[in-house]
Design a protein around this motif. Structure first.
Motif, PDB file in Angstrom:
ATOM      1  N   MET A 288       0.847  -1.195   0.000  1.00 34.90           N
ATOM      2  CA  MET A 288       0.000   0.000   0.000  1.00 34.90           C
ATOM      3  C   MET A 288       0.883   1.245   0.000  1.00 34.90           C
ATOM      4  O   MET A 288       1.710   1.428   0.893  1.00 34.90           O
ATOM      5  N   LYS A 289       0.704   2.100  -0.989  1.00 33.37           N
ATOM      6  CA  LYS A 289       1.473   3.335  -1.070  1.00 33.37           C
ATOM      7  C   LYS A 289       0.717   4.476  -0.396  1.00 33.37           C
ATOM      8  O   LYS A 289      -0.471   4.666  -0.636  1.00 33.37           O
ATOM      9  N   HIS A 290       1.428   5.214   0.453  1.00 37.77           N
ATOM     10  CA  HIS A 290       0.867   6.435   1.031  1.00 37.77           C
ATOM     11  C   HIS A 290       1.646   7.628   0.508  1.00 37.77           C
ATOM     12  O   HIS A 290       2.878   7.653   0.553  1.00 37.77           O
ATOM     13  N   LEU A 291       0.924   8.622  -0.005  1.00 35.73           N
ATOM     14  CA  LEU A 291       1.540   9.830  -0.524  1.00 35.73           C
ATOM     15  C   LEU A 291       0.818  11.050   0.033  1.00 35.73           C
ATOM     16  O   LEU A 291      -0.368  10.983   0.374  1.00 35.73           O
ATOM     17  N   LYS A 292       1.537  12.162   0.096  1.00 38.75           N
ATOM     18  CA  LYS A 292       0.937  13.431   0.502  1.00 38.75           C
ATOM     19  C   LYS A 292       1.003  14.404  -0.665  1.00 38.75           C
ATOM     20  O   LYS A 292       2.020  14.497  -1.345  1.00 38.75           O
ATOM     21  N   ILE A 293      -0.092  15.123  -0.855  1.00 33.16           N
ATOM     22  CA  ILE A 293      -0.176  16.157  -1.880  1.00 33.16           C
ATOM     23  C   ILE A 293      -0.394  17.497  -1.199  1.00 33.16           C
ATOM     24  O   ILE A 293      -1.287  17.640  -0.354  1.00 33.16           O
ATOM     25  N   SER A 294       0.415  18.467  -1.539  1.00 37.35           N
ATOM     26  CA  SER A 294       0.225  19.843  -1.078  1.00 37.35           C
ATOM     27  C   SER A 294      -0.291  20.662  -2.250  1.00 37.35           C
ATOM     28  O   SER A 294       0.344  20.689  -3.311  1.00 37.35           O
ATOM     29  N   ALA A 295      -1.427  21.315  -2.069  1.00 32.74           N
ATOM     30  CA  ALA A 295      -2.064  22.038  -3.168  1.00 32.74           C
ATOM     31  C   ALA A 295      -2.375  23.470  -2.748  1.00 32.74           C
ATOM     32  O   ALA A 295      -2.601  23.753  -1.564  1.00 32.74           O
ATOM     33  N   PHE A 296      -2.406  24.359  -3.727  1.00 33.59           N
ATOM     34  CA  PHE A 296      -2.734  25.764  -3.461  1.00 33.59           C
ATOM     35  C   PHE A 296      -4.226  25.942  -3.231  1.00 33.59           C
ATOM     36  O   PHE A 296      -4.651  26.553  -2.260  1.00 33.59           O
ATOM     37  N   ASP A 297      -5.043  25.417  -4.163  1.00 35.94           N
ATOM     38  CA  ASP A 297      -6.493  25.564  -4.050  1.00 35.94           C
ATOM     39  C   ASP A 297      -7.173  24.276  -4.485  1.00 35.94           C
ATOM     40  O   ASP A 297      -6.505  23.260  -4.743  1.00 35.94           O
ATOM     41  N   CYS A 298      -8.497  24.302  -4.567  1.00 36.00           N
ATOM     42  CA  CYS A 298      -9.252  23.079  -4.834  1.00 36.00           C
ATOM     43  C   CYS A 298      -8.995  22.497  -6.231  1.00 36.00           C
ATOM     44  O   CYS A 298      -8.758  21.288  -6.353  1.00 36.00           O
TER      45      CYS A 298
ATOM     46  N   LYS B 110      -3.630  17.452  -9.186  1.00 38.62           N
ATOM     47  CA  LYS B 110      -2.488  16.753  -8.602  1.00 38.62           C
ATOM     48  C   LYS B 110      -2.867  15.351  -8.137  1.00 38.62           C
ATOM     49  O   LYS B 110      -2.080  14.402  -8.259  1.00 38.62           O
ATOM     50  N   THR B 111      -4.074  15.207  -7.588  1.00 39.14           N
ATOM     51  CA  THR B 111      -4.534  13.893  -7.134  1.00 39.14           C
ATOM     52  C   THR B 111      -4.658  12.929  -8.300  1.00 39.14           C
ATOM     53  O   THR B 111      -4.170  11.781  -8.233  1.00 39.14           O
TER      54      THR B 111
ATOM     55  N   THR C 164      -3.005  11.666   1.507  1.00 35.50           N
ATOM     56  CA  THR C 164      -3.250  12.847   2.326  1.00 35.50           C
ATOM     57  C   THR C 164      -3.167  14.072   1.420  1.00 35.50           C
ATOM     58  O   THR C 164      -2.213  14.204   0.652  1.00 35.50           O
ATOM     59  N   ILE C 165      -4.173  14.924   1.491  1.00 34.07           N
ATOM     60  CA  ILE C 165      -4.211  16.136   0.669  1.00 34.07           C
ATOM     61  C   ILE C 165      -4.328  17.344   1.594  1.00 34.07           C
ATOM     62  O   ILE C 165      -5.250  17.423   2.415  1.00 34.07           O
ATOM     63  N   GLU C 166      -3.414  18.279   1.458  1.00 31.52           N
ATOM     64  CA  GLU C 166      -3.464  19.526   2.219  1.00 31.52           C
ATOM     65  C   GLU C 166      -3.676  20.684   1.247  1.00 31.52           C
ATOM     66  O   GLU C 166      -2.864  20.892   0.343  1.00 31.52           O
ATOM     67  N   ILE C 167      -4.783  21.406   1.429  1.00 31.29           N
ATOM     68  CA  ILE C 167      -5.104  22.535   0.555  1.00 31.29           C
ATOM     69  C   ILE C 167      -4.912  23.822   1.350  1.00 31.29           C
ATOM     70  O   ILE C 167      -5.621  24.083   2.324  1.00 31.29           O
ATOM     71  N   GLU C 168      -3.965  24.633   0.918  1.00 32.16           N
ATOM     72  CA  GLU C 168      -3.565  25.823   1.670  1.00 32.16           C
ATOM     73  C   GLU C 168      -4.594  26.945   1.571  1.00 32.16           C
ATOM     74  O   GLU C 168      -4.892  27.629   2.550  1.00 32.16           O
TER      75      GLU C 168
END
Length: 240
Positions: free
Chosen positions: A1-11, A17-18, A46-50
């Motif tokens: 199982m791969k876990h990745l994090k995405i950091s994004a500016f907006d929706c 990116k996803t 994991t997705i973080e939207i700033e």
């Protein structure tokens, strides 16, 4: 199982990116039980939207538009009165038997350093494979909406057990941003505060694309004609 994090500016940035990460890095996962038993590509994500408040909330390439998102936020998240053909909506679970949204607003109006304000959608009975009518169980994809006030902003952290990245994710993240905007407005009106919306953070153990969507995503991320090559360049730059 791969876990990745995405950091994004907006929706919209989060959506592109996803799709990009799942398309190129996702694991093949054949679904053996669920709403759609088929091959998928998926990631534990994991997705973080700033800046989720940034407009537009949805890309013009998405399968939904802003009007749909407004209806989704109001009818499926905030109010959520289920129709006759629906087992539940997220809102019906949030509002019954306890109105969790109203209780959360009251708590934050009284105390902004409260760290216990978690709204739960999934029920213990959702663990059953078949419901009381012997129909295949369809537990909610969105399970938890957790909240926290920091730096005068209300941040949401949400968990999706399963998440359709192509068809569902754009409306879900945009709808939850509208949900948060309404949530903050209610707190401000009751308390005299001047809170703003903050980050949206999402976790999903199975953020996926369906096999039936492969050609659509390939065309979106790998456009064939020369006129669309610039879009591909932008997508690759956003993913770096």
């Amino acid at each position: 199982m791969k876990h990745l994090k995405i950091s994004a500016f907006d929706c919209p940035d989060a959506w592109f990116k996803t799709l990009n990460r799942i398309w190129y890095d996702g694991d093949i996962f054949p679904v053996g039980f669920g709403s759609e038993e088929t091959e998928t590509k998926k990631l534990n994500l994991t997705i973080e939207i700033e800046h989720p408040e940034n407009r537009p909330l949805v890309s013009d390439k998405a399968s939904c538009d802003f009007k749909y998102v407004q209806g989704y936020a109001l009818e499926y998240l905030w109010c959520g009165e289920k129709q006759d053909d629906e087992t539940y909506t997220y809102g019906s679970r949030l509002n019954h038997p306890i109105n969790q949204i109203e209780e959360a607003i009251k708590r934050y109006a009284e105390e902004q350093k409260d760290r216990q304000v978690t709204m739960v959608i999934r029920l213990p009975t959702d663990i059953k494979k078949f419901d009381e009518n012997n129909k295949k169980s369809e537990p909610p994809c969105l399970s938890i909406i957790d909240t926290e006030i920091s730096d005068n902003k209300l941040h949401l952290t949400c968990y999706f057990r399963s998440w359709d990245a192509f068809g569902g994710l754009p409306a879900n993240i945009a709808g939850l941003q509208l949900f948060n905007e309404a949530f903050v407005n209610e707190i401000n009106e009751k308390s005299g505060l001047f809170l703003k919306t903050g980050k949206l953070i999402f976790h999903s153990k199975n953020c996926h694309i369906y096999q039936r969507q492969y050609n659509l995503i390939k065309e979106l991320l790998e456009p064939k004609d020369n006129a669309k090559r610039m879009a591909k360049t932008f997508i690759n730059q956003k993913s770096s």
